[in-house]
Motif scaffolding. Sequence first.
Motif, PDB file in Angstrom:
ATOM      1  N   ALA A  98       0.827  -1.208   0.000  1.00  0.00           N
ATOM      2  CA  ALA A  98       0.000   0.000   0.000  1.00  0.00           C
ATOM      3  C   ALA A  98       0.864   1.262   0.000  1.00  0.00           C
ATOM      4  CB  ALA A  98      -0.931  -0.001   1.214  1.00  0.00           C
ATOM      5  N   GLY A  99       0.680   2.070  -1.021  1.00  0.00           N
ATOM      6  CA  GLY A  99       1.364   3.352  -1.083  1.00  0.00           C
ATOM      7  C   GLY A  99       2.820   3.302  -1.477  1.00  0.00           C
ATOM      8  N   THR A 100       3.350   2.125  -1.816  1.00  0.00           N
ATOM      9  CA  THR A 100       4.785   2.028  -2.118  1.00  0.00           C
ATOM     10  C   THR A 100       5.095   2.250  -3.594  1.00  0.00           C
ATOM     11  OG1 THR A 100       4.709  -0.356  -2.544  1.00  0.00           O
ATOM     12  CG2 THR A 100       5.067   0.345  -0.259  1.00  0.00           C
ATOM     13  N   GLY A 101       4.129   1.966  -4.488  1.00  0.00           N
ATOM     14  CA  GLY A 101       4.396   2.047  -5.918  1.00  0.00           C
ATOM     15  C   GLY A 101       5.293   0.940  -6.427  1.00  0.00           C
ATOM     16  N   VAL A 102       5.507  -0.078  -5.597  1.00  0.00           N
ATOM     17  CA  VAL A 102       6.474  -1.128  -5.943  1.00  0.00           C
ATOM     18  C   VAL A 102       6.000  -1.979  -7.118  1.00  0.00           C
ATOM     19  CG1 VAL A 102       5.541  -2.819  -4.296  1.00  0.00           C
ATOM     20  CG2 VAL A 102       7.930  -2.945  -4.963  1.00  0.00           C
ATOM     21  N   LEU A 103       4.684  -2.145  -7.270  1.00  0.00           N
ATOM     22  CA  LEU A 103       4.179  -3.022  -8.326  1.00  0.00           C
ATOM     23  C   LEU A 103       4.481  -2.456  -9.710  1.00  0.00           C
ATOM     24  CD1 LEU A 103       0.865  -3.755  -6.474  1.00  0.00           C
ATOM     25  CD2 LEU A 103       2.587  -5.463  -6.995  1.00  0.00           C
ATOM     26  N   GLY A 104       4.331  -1.153  -9.869  1.00  0.00           N
ATOM     27  CA  GLY A 104       4.687  -0.540 -11.136  1.00  0.00           C
ATOM     28  C   GLY A 104       6.176  -0.597 -11.402  1.00  0.00           C
ATOM     29  N   LYS A 105       6.958  -0.591 -10.340  1.00  0.00           N
ATOM     30  CA  LYS A 105       8.418  -0.649 -10.476  1.00  0.00           C
ATOM     31  C   LYS A 105       8.863  -1.972 -11.092  1.00  0.00           C
ATOM     32  CE  LYS A 105      12.381   1.453  -9.455  1.00  0.00           C
ATOM     33  NZ  LYS A 105      12.748   2.781  -9.975  1.00  0.00           N
ATOM     34  N   TYR A 106       8.099  -3.053 -10.840  1.00  0.00           N
ATOM     35  CA  TYR A 106       8.448  -4.336 -11.440  1.00  0.00           C
ATOM     36  C   TYR A 106       8.553  -4.204 -12.962  1.00  0.00           C
ATOM     37  CZ  TYR A 106       6.728  -6.403  -7.005  1.00  0.00           C
ATOM     38  OH  TYR A 106       6.504  -6.732  -5.691  1.00  0.00           O
ATOM     39  N   LEU A 107       7.547  -3.564 -13.556  1.00  0.00           N
ATOM     40  CA  LEU A 107       7.506  -3.443 -15.013  1.00  0.00           C
ATOM     41  C   LEU A 107       8.640  -2.557 -15.517  1.00  0.00           C
ATOM     42  CD1 LEU A 107       3.666  -2.991 -15.610  1.00  0.00           C
ATOM     43  CD2 LEU A 107       4.982  -5.092 -15.290  1.00  0.00           C
ATOM     44  N   GLN A 108       8.897  -1.485 -14.795  1.00  0.00           N
ATOM     45  CA  GLN A 108       9.960  -0.570 -15.197  1.00  0.00           C
ATOM     46  C   GLN A 108      11.312  -1.275 -15.210  1.00  0.00           C
ATOM     47  OE1 GLN A 108      10.241   3.071 -12.888  1.00  0.00           O
ATOM     48  NE2 GLN A 108      12.406   3.287 -13.408  1.00  0.00           N
ATOM     49  N   LEU A 109      11.594  -2.039 -14.143  1.00  0.00           N
ATOM     50  CA  LEU A 109      12.881  -2.723 -14.044  1.00  0.00           C
ATOM     51  C   LEU A 109      13.040  -3.777 -15.139  1.00  0.00           C
ATOM     52  CD1 LEU A 109      13.080  -3.078 -10.175  1.00  0.00           C
ATOM     53  CD2 LEU A 109      14.593  -1.688 -11.596  1.00  0.00           C
ATOM     54  N   LEU A 110      11.971  -4.523 -15.410  1.00  0.00           N
ATOM     55  CA  LEU A 110      12.048  -5.533 -16.462  1.00  0.00           C
ATOM     56  C   LEU A 110      12.292  -4.898 -17.821  1.00  0.00           C
ATOM     57  CD1 LEU A 110       9.363  -8.284 -15.719  1.00  0.00           C
ATOM     58  CD2 LEU A 110      11.827  -8.585 -15.974  1.00  0.00           C
ATOM     59  N   SER A 111      11.600  -3.795 -18.098  1.00  0.00           N
ATOM     60  CA  SER A 111      11.782  -3.140 -19.392  1.00  0.00           C
ATOM     61  C   SER A 111      13.185  -2.547 -19.519  1.00  0.00           C
ATOM     62  CB  SER A 111      10.724  -2.055 -19.593  1.00  0.00           C
ATOM     63  OG  SER A 111      10.825  -1.044 -18.599  1.00  0.00           O
ATOM     64  N   GLU A 112      13.784  -2.152 -18.394  1.00  0.00           N
ATOM     65  CA  GLU A 112      15.154  -1.653 -18.426  1.00  0.00           C
ATOM     66  C   GLU A 112      16.161  -2.782 -18.623  1.00  0.00           C
ATOM     67  OE1 GLU A 112      16.486   1.209 -15.475  1.00  0.00           O
ATOM     68  OE2 GLU A 112      14.406   1.655 -14.991  1.00  0.00           O
ATOM     69  N   SER A 113      15.831  -3.973 -18.120  1.00  0.00           N
ATOM     70  CA  SER A 113      16.776  -5.090 -18.236  1.00  0.00           C
ATOM     71  C   SER A 113      16.968  -5.515 -19.687  1.00  0.00           C
ATOM     72  CB  SER A 113      16.303  -6.278 -17.398  1.00  0.00           C
ATOM     73  OG  SER A 113      15.180  -6.913 -17.992  1.00  0.00           O
ATOM     74  N   LYS A 114      15.944  -5.324 -20.496  1.00  0.00           N
ATOM     75  CA  LYS A 114      16.029  -5.668 -21.926  1.00  0.00           C
ATOM     76  C   LYS A 114      15.241  -4.625 -22.704  1.00  0.00           C
ATOM     77  CE  LYS A 114      15.511  -9.454 -25.240  1.00  0.00           C
ATOM     78  NZ  LYS A 114      15.032 -10.849 -25.447  1.00  0.00           N
ATOM     79  N   PRO A 115      15.865  -3.516 -23.022  1.00  0.00           N
ATOM     80  CA  PRO A 115      15.159  -2.439 -23.726  1.00  0.00           C
ATOM     81  C   PRO A 115      14.490  -2.944 -25.007  1.00  0.00           C
ATOM     82  CG  PRO A 115      17.296  -1.678 -22.969  1.00  0.00           C
ATOM     83  CD  PRO A 115      17.262  -3.160 -22.721  1.00  0.00           C
ATOM     84  N   GLY A 116      13.253  -2.489 -25.203  1.00  0.00           N
ATOM     85  CA  GLY A 116      12.519  -2.868 -26.402  1.00  0.00           C
ATOM     86  C   GLY A 116      11.427  -3.883 -26.181  1.00  0.00           C
ATOM     87  N   ILE A 117      11.424  -4.554 -25.025  1.00  0.00           N
ATOM     88  CA  ILE A 117      10.339  -5.514 -24.788  1.00  0.00           C
ATOM     89  C   ILE A 117       9.023  -4.762 -24.611  1.00  0.00           C
ATOM     90  CG2 ILE A 117      11.850  -7.271 -23.777  1.00  0.00           C
ATOM     91  CD1 ILE A 117      10.896  -6.430 -21.033  1.00  0.00           C
ATOM     92  N   LYS A 118       7.939  -5.392 -25.052  1.00  0.00           N
ATOM     93  CA  LYS A 118       6.635  -4.735 -25.014  1.00  0.00           C
ATOM     94  C   LYS A 118       5.568  -5.548 -24.274  1.00  0.00           C
ATOM     95  CE  LYS A 118       7.486  -0.897 -27.182  1.00  0.00           C
ATOM     96  NZ  LYS A 118       7.347   0.393 -26.459  1.00  0.00           N
ATOM     97  N   ARG A 119       5.708  -6.862 -24.253  1.00  0.00           N
ATOM     98  CA  ARG A 119       4.659  -7.702 -23.665  1.00  0.00           C
ATOM     99  C   ARG A 119       5.214  -8.451 -22.453  1.00  0.00           C
ATOM    100  NH1 ARG A 119       1.305 -11.012 -27.854  1.00  0.00           N
ATOM    101  NH2 ARG A 119       0.728  -8.847 -28.296  1.00  0.00           N
ATOM    102  N   ILE A 120       4.648  -8.156 -21.289  1.00  0.00           N
ATOM    103  CA  ILE A 120       5.108  -8.749 -20.032  1.00  0.00           C
ATOM    104  C   ILE A 120       3.983  -9.567 -19.408  1.00  0.00           C
ATOM    105  CG2 ILE A 120       5.920  -8.274 -17.685  1.00  0.00           C
ATOM    106  CD1 ILE A 120       7.324  -5.812 -18.751  1.00  0.00           C
ATOM    107  N   GLY A 121       4.302 -10.766 -19.005  1.00  0.00           N
ATOM    108  CA  GLY A 121       3.340 -11.606 -18.301  1.00  0.00           C
ATOM    109  C   GLY A 121       3.579 -11.555 -16.799  1.00  0.00           C
TER     110      GLY A 121
END
Length: 342
Positions: free
Chosen positions: A151-174
Motif C-alpha cells: 500500500a502506497g509504495t508504488g512497488v508493483l509498477g516498479k516491477y515493469l519498469q525494471l524488467l523493461s530496463e533489463s532488456k530495452p525494447g520488450i513490449k509484452r510482459i506476463g
Amino acid sequence: MNRREVVLGPLALGAAALPLQVLAQARNGGKPYRIALLPDLTAVGLPVALKVFTDTLSEAGRVEGRDFTFIHNGIRFGSDPGTAIERMAKSVVDEMPDVILAGNTRHIVAVHRLTRSIPIVMWEGGFPVEAGLADSLARPGRNVTGISGYAGTGVLGKYLQLLSESKPGIKRIGVLWVHVPPGYLREEIEPQQAEIRNAARQLGLDVRILEMASAEQVDAGLAAVSAERIEALVIQFGALMGSQGKKVMDLVIQKRLPTLTDYRWGPTFDLQPLLAYGPLVRDLMRQAAGYVDRMLWGGAKAGDLPIQQPTRIELMVNLRMAKMIGLTIPQSLLLRADEVMQ
C-alpha cells in the motif's frame, strides 16, 4: 517512499520511579509475554527471520524466556482452503497470546474476525485498509498494525519498469499471479492488479496477468506464455512456486525470458530469477519487533501506531541467470543494484 522507522525503547509511562522492565513484568503478573506466530516461522523455513526478531528485542533489553516466549504452533500457510484458514486462526486465538505476529493479509483477516482485543502485528501485509483491518494507514484505529509491503509504495509498477530496463525494447510482459483466493483476498488483489495495469499504460507496455491457483493452472499459464509470445515475466513468490518454480524456470531458460520476482527465492532453488525487487524479510522482522516492543513494554495500543512501509526495498541482479538467457544487463541497472549475484 515514506521511510519512517519504529524507534525501539521505553516510552514515558508517568512512573519514572520504577524501571520500565519492572513495570512491564508487574503489568503481566511477573510472567513473560507470549507471542503467537502466524505462520510459525520455524515451520515455514524462516528460523533466521525469527532470530532477527529475537535479536532486535534483545537489543532493547528483552530476554527470551524471561521477558517473552513464542507459541510454536506448526502453522504453515499458502493457498489453503478457506476452512483450513479459519481453523488455523481459531487455534491461534484460543491460545490467548499477548500479541500475534502475522504475515499474509488473508490470515490476519481471519484472526481479526475472532478477536478485537489481542493486538496483531503484521510483518508482511498487503492493503490493510481495503481488507478492513484498519481505518487508515496513519491511524489504524483497531487492533491491527505493522508493515504493509504494497500500500502506497508504488512497488508493483516498479516491477515493469525494471524488467523493461533489463532488456530495452520488450513490449509484452506476463505476470504469473499466484496470490489468489482463498489464500489471498480479492479485496487486495484488485488494487494490486489495477496498479500494475496503470503502470503498464504509462510505460506503453502490454501486460497479461495469468492467475494460478494449482499446478494445472501453472501448466496452462506457461502454455499461454508461449502462445501469446510474452517477452518477460513477473513471478510472484508463494507456496505454489515452492513446487512449481523449477518448471517455470525451465521455460524461462528455453524462451530466454527476463524475469523478476517480488521476494528472493531461498537457497533450495537451484535457479533464481534474473531480478528480485522487494523488502528483505530480516528488515521486516526488525520493524515488527519495534511494534511489539512498544506495545508490550511501552504500553502503546495497536490502533494508535501507524502502519508503515518497509524501511527499504532492495534490487538484486542475478548475472548467472543473465548468462543463461544470453542477456547483457545494462550498466545503468547494475549500478543501481543493491546486490549482484555472480
